[in-house]
Write a protein that holds these residues in place. Structure first.
Motif, short mmCIF file in Angstrom:
data_model
loop_
_atom_site.label_atom_id
_atom_site.label_comp_id
_atom_site.label_asym_id
_atom_site.label_seq_id
_atom_site.Cartn_x
_atom_site.Cartn_y
_atom_site.Cartn_z
N GLY A 24 0.78 -1.22 0.00
CA GLY A 24 0.00 0.00 0.00
C GLY A 24 0.81 1.28 0.00
N ARG A 25 2.07 1.18 0.27
CA ARG A 25 2.91 2.38 0.28
C ARG A 25 3.32 2.76 -1.13
NH1 ARG A 25 4.74 4.45 5.07
NH2 ARG A 25 4.42 3.14 6.91
N PRO A 73 2.39 -2.53 -17.59
CA PRO A 73 2.39 -1.20 -17.00
C PRO A 73 1.49 -1.00 -15.79
CG PRO A 73 0.95 -1.25 -18.89
CD PRO A 73 1.55 -2.62 -18.79
N ASP A 74 0.57 -1.91 -15.56
CA ASP A 74 -0.43 -1.68 -14.51
C ASP A 74 0.20 -1.57 -13.13
OD1 ASP A 74 -2.97 -3.82 -16.06
OD2 ASP A 74 -2.34 -1.75 -16.46
N GLY A 75 -0.20 -0.51 -12.40
CA GLY A 75 0.32 -0.30 -11.05
C GLY A 75 1.55 0.57 -11.01
N TYR A 76 2.01 1.00 -12.16
CA TYR A 76 3.23 1.82 -12.24
C TYR A 76 2.93 3.15 -12.93
CZ TYR A 76 5.45 -2.74 -11.55
OH TYR A 76 5.82 -3.97 -11.08
N VAL A 77 3.70 4.16 -12.54
CA VAL A 77 3.62 5.47 -13.16
C VAL A 77 5.04 5.94 -13.46
CG1 VAL A 77 2.96 7.89 -12.84
CG2 VAL A 77 1.48 6.07 -11.98
N VAL A 78 5.22 6.57 -14.60
CA VAL A 78 6.53 7.13 -14.94
C VAL A 78 6.37 8.58 -15.35
CG1 VAL A 78 7.59 4.95 -15.64
CG2 VAL A 78 6.36 6.35 -17.33
N SER A 79 7.48 9.26 -15.33
CA SER A 79 7.54 10.64 -15.81
C SER A 79 8.93 10.87 -16.37
CB SER A 79 7.26 11.63 -14.67
OG SER A 79 8.24 11.51 -13.66
N ARG A 80 9.03 11.86 -17.24
CA ARG A 80 10.36 12.20 -17.77
C ARG A 80 10.39 13.69 -18.10
NH1 ARG A 80 13.64 9.53 -22.63
NH2 ARG A 80 15.74 10.20 -22.03
N SER A 81 10.63 14.45 -17.07
CA SER A 81 10.69 15.90 -17.23
C SER A 81 12.05 16.34 -17.78
CB SER A 81 10.39 16.60 -15.91
OG SER A 81 11.31 16.17 -14.92
N THR A 87 2.15 -3.57 -4.17
CA THR A 87 1.55 -4.88 -3.87
C THR A 87 2.65 -5.93 -3.84
OG1 THR A 87 1.19 -5.46 -6.18
CG2 THR A 87 -0.55 -4.20 -5.09
N ARG A 88 2.37 -7.06 -3.21
CA ARG A 88 3.39 -8.11 -3.10
C ARG A 88 3.80 -8.63 -4.47
NH1 ARG A 88 1.20 -11.46 2.22
NH2 ARG A 88 1.63 -9.79 3.71
N SER A 89 2.89 -8.60 -5.43
CA SER A 89 3.24 -9.06 -6.78
C SER A 89 4.25 -8.14 -7.48
CB SER A 89 1.97 -9.16 -7.64
OG SER A 89 1.40 -7.88 -7.83
N GLN A 90 4.49 -6.99 -6.90
CA GLN A 90 5.47 -6.08 -7.46
C GLN A 90 6.87 -6.29 -6.84
OE1 GLN A 90 3.11 -2.43 -6.80
NE2 GLN A 90 3.09 -2.18 -9.05
N THR A 91 6.99 -7.26 -5.98
CA THR A 91 8.31 -7.68 -5.50
C THR A 91 9.08 -8.21 -6.70
OG1 THR A 91 7.59 -8.21 -3.26
CG2 THR A 91 9.57 -9.33 -4.09
N SER A 92 10.22 -7.58 -6.98
CA SER A 92 10.94 -7.91 -8.21
C SER A 92 12.27 -7.18 -8.23
CB SER A 92 10.09 -7.48 -9.42
OG SER A 92 10.68 -7.90 -10.63
N VAL A 93 13.03 -7.45 -9.27
CA VAL A 93 14.22 -6.67 -9.55
C VAL A 93 13.90 -5.77 -10.73
CG1 VAL A 93 16.67 -6.68 -10.07
CG2 VAL A 93 15.65 -8.59 -8.80
N TYR A 94 14.15 -4.49 -10.55
CA TYR A 94 13.80 -3.50 -11.58
C TYR A 94 15.07 -2.96 -12.22
CZ TYR A 94 9.10 -3.64 -9.68
OH TYR A 94 7.86 -4.06 -9.28
N PHE A 95 15.07 -2.96 -13.54
CA PHE A 95 16.21 -2.46 -14.29
C PHE A 95 15.81 -1.28 -15.15
CE2 PHE A 95 19.49 -5.38 -13.28
CZ PHE A 95 18.87 -6.58 -13.01
N SER A 124 17.46 -2.44 -9.17
CA SER A 124 16.92 -2.09 -7.84
C SER A 124 16.10 -3.29 -7.36
CB SER A 124 16.03 -0.85 -7.93
OG SER A 124 16.77 0.30 -8.25
N TRP A 125 16.54 -3.83 -6.21
CA TRP A 125 15.84 -4.99 -5.65
C TRP A 125 14.74 -4.48 -4.72
CZ3 TRP A 125 20.20 -5.64 -8.07
CH2 TRP A 125 20.54 -6.91 -8.58
N LEU A 126 13.50 -4.74 -5.07
CA LEU A 126 12.37 -4.25 -4.28
C LEU A 126 11.61 -5.42 -3.68
CD1 LEU A 126 10.53 -1.89 -3.36
CD2 LEU A 126 9.18 -2.31 -5.43
N THR A 127 11.41 -5.36 -2.38
CA THR A 127 10.60 -6.36 -1.69
C THR A 127 9.40 -5.66 -1.06
OG1 THR A 127 12.52 -7.73 -1.19
CG2 THR A 127 10.53 -8.12 0.11
N VAL A 128 8.21 -6.16 -1.35
CA VAL A 128 6.99 -5.61 -0.78
C VAL A 128 6.43 -6.63 0.21
CG1 VAL A 128 4.70 -4.65 -1.22
CG2 VAL A 128 6.52 -4.37 -2.92
N VAL A 129 6.34 -6.20 1.47
CA VAL A 129 5.89 -7.15 2.52
C VAL A 129 4.49 -6.79 3.02
CG1 VAL A 129 8.24 -7.65 3.21
CG2 VAL A 129 6.99 -5.79 4.34
#
Lengths: 116, 115
Positions: free
Chosen positions: A16-17, A61-69, A82-90, A111-116
């Motif tokens: 939720g964060r 893309p669902d659950g993500y937002v990007v910007s490029r100013s 969400t826990r399903s977004q636990t992943s490694v992001y490149f 970036s190693w992200l863990t959602v608990v």
């Protein structure tokens, strides 16, 4: 020569964060990308950007937002993790692709992200 | 739509022996093909690419790949494997008609070189 830098490299967050992963490149590449890497799925494209203020959805893309100013920055935000977004992001970048489809994509360290 | 298949999840080879990591692709028109390597806890590193010209492409760390249009393959090879070659290898493709479409990656093949 820093190339592409990602921050944070490791992050644990709660469900939720909101979380933002930062990406900065020093090559002035036009294109930037966000991929996630999951076991059994390989690399899947989340979003990409052809230039400042131009972004397009990728495969997941669902659950993500990007910007490029700015050309050099391409942050990825998980609005409500969400826990399903636990992943490694490149994050990755490349020069102009349109006429030169062979241009190489260069990756950050992840970036190693863990959602608990 | 473009796609890549890496039919082997894992390849084991003895040090000093030749290695092959397989990749097949599907695109409309002539492909642009890439190989990347990923070491533990690191990002992907570019190894080599085929754009046009000679079907045998040479890349970093002694790796090479052969483009075979009739078999739609782009297998990665090395004449003599090293323990330090142990890593995860990704094949990727982009078709020319895709224009600005990013690379599509395979699911990866884990190479283990045994001393």
């Amino acid at each position: 020569d820093a190339g592409i830098t990602q921050s944070p490299r490791y992050k644990i967050t709660e469900t939720g964060r909101q979380v933002t992963l930062m990406c900065h490149q020093t090559w002035s590449h036009s294109y930037m990308f966000w991929y996630r890497q999951d076991l059994g799925h390989g690399l899947r494209l989340i979003y990409y950007s052809a230039a400042a203020d131009i972004t397009d959805k990728g495969e997941v893309p669902d659950g993500y937002v990007v910007s490029r100013s700015k050309t050099e920055n391409f942050p990825l935000t998980l609005e409500s993790a969400t826990r399903s977004q636990t992943s490694v992001y490149f994050c990755a970048s490349s020069d102009i692709q349109g006429r030169f489809s062979g241009n190489t994509i260069y990756f950050g360290e992840g970036s190693w992200l863990t959602v608990v | 739509a473009q796609s890549v298949a890496q039919p082997e999840d894992q390849v084991n080879v003895a040090e000093g022996n030749p290695l092959t990591v397989k990749c097949t692709y599907s695109v409309s028109g002539n492909p642009y093909l890439f190989w990347y390597v990923q070491y533990p806890n690191r990002g992907l590193q570019f190894l080599l690419k085929y754009i046009t010209g000679d079907n045998l492409v040479k890349g970093s760390y002694g790796f090479e790949a052969e483009f075979n249009k009739s078999q739609t393959s782009f297998h990665l090879k090395k004449p003599s494997a090293l323990v330090s070659d142990s890593a995860l290898y990704f094949c990727a493709v982009r078709g020319p008609v895709s224009g600005n479409t990013p690379l599509v990656f395979g699911k990866g093949t884990r190479l283990s070189v045994i001393a």
